[in-house]
Design a protein around this motif. Structure first.
Motif, PDB file in Angstrom:
ATOM      1  N   ARG A   3       0.806  -1.090   0.053  1.00  0.00           N
ATOM      2  CA  ARG A   3      -0.165  -0.052   0.064  1.00  0.00           C
ATOM      3  C   ARG A   3       0.905   1.157  -0.024  1.00  0.00           C
ATOM      4  O   ARG A   3       0.567   2.422  -0.481  1.00  0.00           O
ATOM      5  CB  ARG A   3      -0.898  -0.273   1.188  1.00  0.00           C
ATOM      6  N   ILE A   6       2.049   1.804  -3.552  1.00  0.00           N
ATOM      7  CA  ILE A   6       1.232   2.333  -4.423  1.00  0.00           C
ATOM      8  C   ILE A   6       0.723   3.736  -4.212  1.00  0.00           C
ATOM      9  O   ILE A   6       0.765   4.726  -4.863  1.00  0.00           O
ATOM     10  CB  ILE A   6      -0.228   1.489  -4.151  1.00  0.00           C
ATOM     11  N   ALA A   7       0.697   4.111  -2.634  1.00  0.00           N
ATOM     12  CA  ALA A   7       0.485   5.446  -2.341  1.00  0.00           C
ATOM     13  C   ALA A   7       1.737   6.502  -2.903  1.00  0.00           C
ATOM     14  O   ALA A   7       1.259   7.421  -3.233  1.00  0.00           O
ATOM     15  CB  ALA A   7       0.219   5.784  -0.658  1.00  0.00           C
ATOM     16  N   LEU A  10       0.909   6.977  -6.774  1.00  0.00           N
ATOM     17  CA  LEU A  10      -0.074   7.667  -6.802  1.00  0.00           C
ATOM     18  C   LEU A  10       0.123   9.031  -6.582  1.00  0.00           C
ATOM     19  O   LEU A  10      -0.287  10.067  -7.217  1.00  0.00           O
ATOM     20  CB  LEU A  10      -1.570   7.207  -6.287  1.00  0.00           C
ATOM     21  N   VAL A  41      -5.289  10.530  -1.820  1.00  0.00           N
ATOM     22  CA  VAL A  41      -4.588   9.377  -2.193  1.00  0.00           C
ATOM     23  C   VAL A  41      -3.992   8.583  -0.737  1.00  0.00           C
ATOM     24  O   VAL A  41      -4.544   7.392  -0.781  1.00  0.00           O
ATOM     25  CB  VAL A  41      -3.089   9.440  -2.908  1.00  0.00           C
ATOM     26  N   VAL A  45      -6.021   5.183  -0.240  1.00  0.00           N
ATOM     27  CA  VAL A  45      -5.013   3.863  -0.360  1.00  0.00           C
ATOM     28  C   VAL A  45      -4.563   3.391   0.997  1.00  0.00           C
ATOM     29  O   VAL A  45      -4.287   2.165   1.006  1.00  0.00           O
ATOM     30  CB  VAL A  45      -3.937   4.268  -1.415  1.00  0.00           C
ATOM     31  N   THR A  46      -3.995   4.353   1.834  1.00  0.00           N
ATOM     32  CA  THR A  46      -3.120   3.772   3.064  1.00  0.00           C
ATOM     33  C   THR A  46      -4.222   3.576   4.141  1.00  0.00           C
ATOM     34  O   THR A  46      -5.333   3.899   4.311  1.00  0.00           O
ATOM     35  CB  THR A  46      -2.006   4.671   3.326  1.00  0.00           C
TER      36      THR A  46
END
Length: 465
Positions: A3, A6-7, A10, A41, A45-46
């Protein structure tokens, strides 16, 4: 890919997009958009705490010079924040006296059929929006009542599951009845005032929101009843013993009201009446709530000590609300909201089409942003700015957006009340499949209902579009 990775990816894309595509926007506007993009984000996401993210975003805006420090810290001193603090104190006193549990037991004990039980429960939950602020607080206090009903209805699994769905569904949809029903409402009011100088007061919010809350809540309850139970379940009579509610809540529900309950009832009625009569006496709802909070904790006159009452206040939620309110101010003052609103709605559409688009986006926003307050902090500045450019009343657009954002039933993680009732182990409850099936029908119905009110009902009640 974790995660965190990804964060980070993004966030980098969001910042890059702001740098490349924000032609015609000043430096402060670019910084604000970048901060909002990264914060969104992180929220989506997180697993970082929402309040921590909001405070971090606010800190960046202050350090970069976009937002004056006085504006950021002053958000905690806004009257709407104090209104919510004092409302929590009053609610703690009402809860401590046992008045809320007693009224609920009295109401549901009059049910003789499943349908009547569901709709009486719905009515009680709608009324609770005026006594208990924030949806999570109402959900926490409703769990013992649900467990008592589940015990009475033991062996009738489908009926219990239906009630488990009704409680969070109605709590979320009925919040619009009251200005203190959700922190997002206060954010909307403050952002609208900062942008336009127009403020929706407690009485006007009540006039606009209560009819929608009643209709949408009972519609959702009936829909749950039809989708989860069978005709045979609904035909079998029920008998809810008030004693079961008393056992589950630890509050005696028989006999006359005791002294604490009488004092709580009088205080609550006076406070709500004064809130509703604000246009007549001109006293701020925050001041009325402040007086009510002091009386709630006063010796002999009150029902709880101030220390215990303040311990029930969700300070993290208030910090989050204040931080997102300040972020919304930055969106407006930096020009970011006007630039983004022009890009998203820079074409001519009919007023009803604009409102339909706003309501549709607001209804679906919970799939990305689980926090109701975060959704308002992101959407309201854009909606207010775009509405003014298209010729729609900013107040009408902001209110419609906030009302539609009350739908957040799709997933267990979509809202705290949904997650709370999903995790109950002491009684049968709903699955993710139940939520998806309900949302597939309830989402378009709710959005359509909000649009209907925005176009036909609210203009008659003083909010033309």
């Amino acid at each position: 890919m974790t995660r965190t990775m990804i964060a980070a990816l993004l966030s980098a894309l969001a910042v890059t997009a702001v740098v490349i595509w924000t032609k015609g926007l000043g430096l402060h506007g670019k910084i604000t958009l970048a901060v909002f993009g990264v914060a969104t984000v992180l929220w989506v996401v997180t697993k970082l705490d929402d309040t921590l993210v909001a405070l971090g975003a606010g800190l960046v805006l202050v350090v970069s010079g976009v937002l004056p420090a006085d504006t950021f810290f002053g958000a905690l001193g806004e009257p709407t924040v104090w209104l919510l603090i004092c409302a929590f104190v009053i609610a703690a006193g009402v809860s401590a006296s046992g008045l809320a549990a007693r009224c609920t037991a009295w109401l549901v004990s009059r049910a003789r059929t499943v349908r009547r039980l569901v709709h009486l429960t719905t009515a009680a939950l709608v009324v609770s929006a005026f006594a208990i602020p924030a949806t999570s607080g109402r959900a926490a206090l409703a769990v013992p009542v649900f467990l008592a009903l589940a015990k009475v209805l033991e062996g009738r699994r489908r009926v219990v599951v239906a009630l488990a769905l009704v409680f969070p569904s109605v709590i979320l949809l009925s919040a619009v009845a009251s200005l203190i029903g959700a922190g997002a409402h206060l954010i909307t009011v403050e952002m609208l005032f900062q942008a336009t100088g127009e403020r929706i007061g407690f009485a006007h919010w009540l006039l606009l929101g209560l009819p929608l809350a009643v209709v949408s809540s009972h519609l959702a309850a009936e829909l749950v009843l039809l989708m989860v139970t069978r005709r045979a379940d609904r035909r079998e009579p029920v008998s809810v013993d008030a004693g079961a509610v008393s056992e589950a809540t630890g509050v005696s529900v028989s006999g006359p009201l005791d002294g604490a309950q009488r004092r709580s009832a009088v205080l609550l009625c006076v406070v709500v009446l004064l809130w509703c009569a604000e246009p007549l006496h001109g006293v701020s709802p925050a001041v009325v709530a402040f007086v009510g909070a002091v009386l709630t904790a006063a010796p002999k006159a009150g029902t709880i000590t101030m220390n215990k009452a303040l311990a029930t206040v969700p300070w993290a939620m208030l910090m989050f609300m204040a931080a997102t309110m300040a972020m919304g101010v930055a969106m407006t003052t930096s020009g970011a909201a006007a630039w983004l609103g022009g890009g998203l709605f820079g074409f001519r559409v009919a007023e009803w089409q604009f409102l339909a688009a706003v309501i549709g986006v607001s209804t679906l926003a919970h799939l990305l942003l689980q926090s109701r307050s975060a959704r308002s902090s992101v959407l309201v500045p854009l909606v207010v700015t775009a509405a003014a450019g298209i010729g729609v009343s900013p107040a009408a657009a902001a209110f419609a957006s906030t009302a539609a954002a009350g739908f957040c039933h799709t997933l267990p993680a979509s809202a705290k009340p949904v997650a709370l009732f999903h995790r109950i182990e002491e009684a049968p409850t709903y699955t993710s499949r139940h939520l998806l099936a309900l949302s597939a029908v309830l989402a378009p119905l709710t959005a359509g209902l909000v649009l209907l009110f925005a176009l036909t009902i609210w203009p008659v009640l003083g909010l033309p579009y």
